[in-house]
Design a protein around this motif. Structure first.
Motif, PDB file in Angstrom:
ATOM      1  N   ALA A   1       0.802  -1.224   0.000  1.00  0.00           N
ATOM      2  CA  ALA A   1       0.000   0.000   0.000  1.00  0.00           C
ATOM      3  C   ALA A   1       0.834   1.273   0.000  1.00  0.00           C
ATOM      4  O   ALA A   1       0.389   2.302  -0.518  1.00  0.00           O
ATOM      5  N   VAL A   2       2.020   1.213   0.543  1.00  0.00           N
ATOM      6  CA  VAL A   2       2.850   2.413   0.585  1.00  0.00           C
ATOM      7  C   VAL A   2       3.092   2.958  -0.823  1.00  0.00           C
ATOM      8  O   VAL A   2       3.149   4.174  -1.020  1.00  0.00           O
ATOM      9  N   CYS A   3       3.215   2.091  -1.796  1.00  0.00           N
ATOM     10  CA  CYS A   3       3.390   2.525  -3.186  1.00  0.00           C
ATOM     11  C   CYS A   3       2.073   2.538  -3.963  1.00  0.00           C
ATOM     12  O   CYS A   3       1.833   3.428  -4.770  1.00  0.00           O
ATOM     13  N   HIS A   4       1.240   1.518  -3.745  1.00  0.00           N
ATOM     14  CA  HIS A   4       0.054   1.342  -4.577  1.00  0.00           C
ATOM     15  C   HIS A   4      -1.216   1.942  -3.994  1.00  0.00           C
ATOM     16  O   HIS A   4      -2.268   1.890  -4.627  1.00  0.00           O
TER      17      HIS A   4
ATOM     18  N   ASN B   1       4.372 -10.646  -9.687  1.00  0.00           N
ATOM     19  CA  ASN B   1       4.469 -10.251  -8.272  1.00  0.00           C
ATOM     20  C   ASN B   1       5.657 -10.934  -7.595  1.00  0.00           C
ATOM     21  O   ASN B   1       6.386 -10.308  -6.827  1.00  0.00           O
ATOM     22  N   ARG B   2       5.855 -12.204  -7.881  1.00  0.00           N
ATOM     23  CA  ARG B   2       6.940 -12.965  -7.264  1.00  0.00           C
ATOM     24  C   ARG B   2       8.308 -12.405  -7.643  1.00  0.00           C
ATOM     25  O   ARG B   2       9.191 -12.260  -6.798  1.00  0.00           O
ATOM     26  N   ASP B   3       8.472 -12.073  -8.917  1.00  0.00           N
ATOM     27  CA  ASP B   3       9.782 -11.686  -9.416  1.00  0.00           C
ATOM     28  C   ASP B   3      10.079 -10.190  -9.322  1.00  0.00           C
ATOM     29  O   ASP B   3      11.249  -9.803  -9.265  1.00  0.00           O
ATOM     30  N   MET B   4       9.046  -9.354  -9.303  1.00  0.00           N
ATOM     31  CA  MET B   4       9.270  -7.908  -9.412  1.00  0.00           C
ATOM     32  C   MET B   4       8.860  -7.101  -8.173  1.00  0.00           C
ATOM     33  O   MET B   4       9.185  -5.932  -8.080  1.00  0.00           O
ATOM     34  N   MET B   5       8.151  -7.704  -7.262  1.00  0.00           N
ATOM     35  CA  MET B   5       7.658  -6.978  -6.096  1.00  0.00           C
ATOM     36  C   MET B   5       8.194  -7.599  -4.819  1.00  0.00           C
ATOM     37  O   MET B   5       8.490  -8.786  -4.804  1.00  0.00           O
ATOM     38  N   PRO B   6       8.264  -6.851  -3.755  1.00  0.00           N
ATOM     39  CA  PRO B   6       8.052  -5.402  -3.673  1.00  0.00           C
ATOM     40  C   PRO B   6       9.187  -4.653  -4.348  1.00  0.00           C
ATOM     41  O   PRO B   6      10.298  -5.166  -4.484  1.00  0.00           O
ATOM     42  N   PHE B   7       8.901  -3.442  -4.741  1.00  0.00           N
ATOM     43  CA  PHE B   7       9.835  -2.646  -5.526  1.00  0.00           C
ATOM     44  C   PHE B   7      11.201  -2.529  -4.860  1.00  0.00           C
ATOM     45  O   PHE B   7      12.218  -2.613  -5.530  1.00  0.00           O
TER      46      PHE B   7
END
Length: 166
Positions: A80-83, A116-122
């Protein structure tokens, strides 16, 4: 002529800089969203609770509801901090991911899970355990209306068959 030095994106120096920058953004966003009244749920949590009750009333399985609920908690604490609290877009640059067409390109729950698995969290891509990523993916898919008719938790055995429909 200036000399350019290319540093791989996954180098320790770049990861440290990204982590530091993201940590600062997280701290600022968390302070901005802090509440002083602990006796009431923040509006996003009320909305999620209401949706969970609606889905329960529509016959969604308890196991899937639990997965979505756990995913909502992870989303609140990690994403949520980013999205934004309800995926509406957050701290400056993040794309809205709930009630938009932003996730349509993934086409299935499995492909969204992989992203989501490979790219998150930023700030630390790939750091979440697979079960947690499935929880967040189920939450996102439920909030976008893509889990209607699913009778079991979202996972490797069924996610390829769960369509992300525009």
């Amino acid at each position: 002529m200036p000399v350019r030095v290319l540093i791989p994106l996954r180098s320790p120096q770049v990861r440290a800089a990204l982590t530091l920058a993201t940590s600062a953004m997280v701290a600022v966003a968390m302070m901005a969203h802090a509440t002083t009244d602990d006796t009431t749920l923040p509006e996003p949590e009320v909305i999620v609770t209401e949706r969970l009750e609606t889905w329960r009333g529509q016959g969604m399985s308890d196991a899937l509801l639990a997965q979505i609920s756990d995913g909502a908690t992870v989303f609140r604490d990690t994403c949520a901090v980013c999205h934004g609290a309800l995926g509406e877009g957050g701290a400056g640059y993040a794309t809205p991911i709930i009630d938009t067409a932003a996730l349509d390109k993934f086409r299935t729950g499995h492909r969204l899970f992989l992203y989501n698995r490979d790219m998150m969290p930023f700030n630390e891509p790939g750091s979440l355990p697979p079960e947690t990523v499935w929880q967040v993916t189920a939450f996102l898919m439920a909030m976008n209306g893509w889990l209607d008719g699913l009778d079991a938790p979202l996972g490797a055995d069924n996610a390829r068959d769960v369509a992300i429909a525009p």
